[in-house]
Design an enzyme around this catalytic site. Structure first.
Site, short mmCIF file in Angstrom:
data_model
loop_
_atom_site.label_atom_id
_atom_site.label_comp_id
_atom_site.label_asym_id
_atom_site.label_seq_id
_atom_site.Cartn_x
_atom_site.Cartn_y
_atom_site.Cartn_z
N SER A 11 0.96 -1.05 0.04
CA SER A 11 -0.01 0.14 -0.15
C SER A 11 0.81 1.25 0.08
O SER A 11 1.68 1.47 -1.03
CB SER A 11 -0.98 0.08 1.27
OG SER A 11 -1.83 0.93 1.23
N HIS A 50 -8.49 -4.92 0.34
CA HIS A 50 -7.17 -4.15 0.59
C HIS A 50 -6.51 -4.62 1.55
O HIS A 50 -5.23 -4.58 1.54
CB HIS A 50 -7.45 -2.46 0.81
CG HIS A 50 -6.03 -1.97 1.01
ND1 HIS A 50 -5.44 -1.46 -0.42
CD2 HIS A 50 -5.38 -1.20 1.98
CE1 HIS A 50 -4.43 -0.82 -0.09
NE2 HIS A 50 -4.45 -0.49 1.14
N ASP A 103 -10.39 -4.26 -4.23
CA ASP A 103 -9.70 -3.33 -3.24
C ASP A 103 -10.57 -1.91 -3.25
O ASP A 103 -10.62 -1.42 -4.22
CB ASP A 103 -8.40 -2.97 -3.78
CG ASP A 103 -7.45 -2.28 -2.72
OD1 ASP A 103 -8.00 -1.41 -2.18
OD2 ASP A 103 -6.24 -2.64 -2.84
#
Length: 295
Positions: free
Chosen positions: A177, A271, A242
């Site tokens: 991320s 996610h 996501d």
């Protein structure tokens, strides 16, 4: 419509409201990305004079192993080029490991909360692991910013080289991320053993405005412009559902990287749950044991 960017005047007003006016990249980054939690650990000196340091995990870290595994974790403090002191850990998962993973974690966590996962990951992949906290996270000093991200990972990189004597070809960069931002930046400067980009984002502005087609001067985290300079082999991982970083970001990063292997698109994953899918660890094992060997 405004020419060149597919952005309406209403969007421009919203943009200024979110990012400030005039736009400032560091403020964009702070508002979009940084949510440091309360520290889940402490680092204490074990010896007089501040020699060896010890990691003390709090209840929030949710440690899942015994004291034996905890003894394999070496706590460190590193000084960055921007004069911050950041916390780091080196996990001795296996003896004589070929690779060490330099792990850059996602948002809203610190290395204490990631410790159990990293012990498991390194043990499964037969790699040692180094992880660090960004400026303003965990026991690291200062306040987070985009520029600090880059100096933070650079400090960890130099530590692997100078303290542990590791060569670049024996280091795998793993970013998750927001952690893909410093990972991509470092990978664009050095050729390493391999690069893993887990739920990567293309840029801050593209996160807020998906129709953005170019990188503006005030954009934060412009990873999409850096990935073409990565010379190492890259594995991209992304969940198709996501809800934080849209799947399209991973697809575009995959397209722009010069040297990629088959990506891992996890159907139905969001996610924060890719790691629970069995194909996740299987793909990582194949990347390390097959893709990096034949490349």
């Amino acid at each position: 419509m405004m020419s060149g960017g597919n952005v309406t005047w209403q969007s421009v007003k919203r943009l200024c409201g979110i990012f400030c006016c005039p736009p400032c990249p560091s403020r964009i980054a702070a508002k979009l990305a940084f949510l440091p939690p309360e520290p889940s650990y402490a680092i204490v000196d074990e010896s007089v004079g501040g020699g060896r340091k010890k990691l003390i995990l709090k209840e929030e870290a949710e440690w899942q192993y015994s004291d034996r595994e905890l003894e394999c974790i070496e706590a460190l403090t590193l000084r960055t080029s921007r004069q911050q002191t950041i916390a780091a850990i080196f996990i001795h998962c296996v003896p004589d490991a070929k690779y060490t993973i330099l792990f850059s974690h996602g948002n809203a966590v610190d290395i204490g909360q990631m410790t159990s996962f990293l012990v498991s990951l390194g043990s499964r992949l037969h790699c040692n692991v180094m992880a660090y906290d960004y400026t303003g996270y965990g026991c690291s000093s200062g306040a987070p910013s985009e520029r600090h991200l880059y100096s933070d990972i650079e400090a960890a990189w130099l530590c692997l080289n100078k303290r542990y004597g590791l060569c670049p070809q024996n280091i795998i960069l793993y970013g998750q991320s927001i952690g893909t931002v410093p990972t991509i930046d470092l990978a664009s400067k050095y050729e390493v053993g391999g690069v893993i980009l887990h739920s990567p984002l293309t840029s801050g502005l593209r996160m807020a405005f998906p129709d953005t087609k170019r990188t503006w001067c005030f954009d934060a985290f412009p990873s999409i412009d850096k990935v073409p300079r990565i010379t190492s082999l890259v594995l991209v991982i992304h969940g198709t559902e996501d809800e934080v970083v849209d799947f399209s970001h991973g697809q575009l990063i995959q397209q722009r990287c010069p040297r990629t292997v088959d990506p891992l698109w996890v159907d139905g994953a969001g996610h924060n749950d890719i790691e629970i899918f069995p194909q996740y660890i299987e793909r990582l094992e194949r990347f390390i044991n097959i893709d990096l060997v034949v490349s």
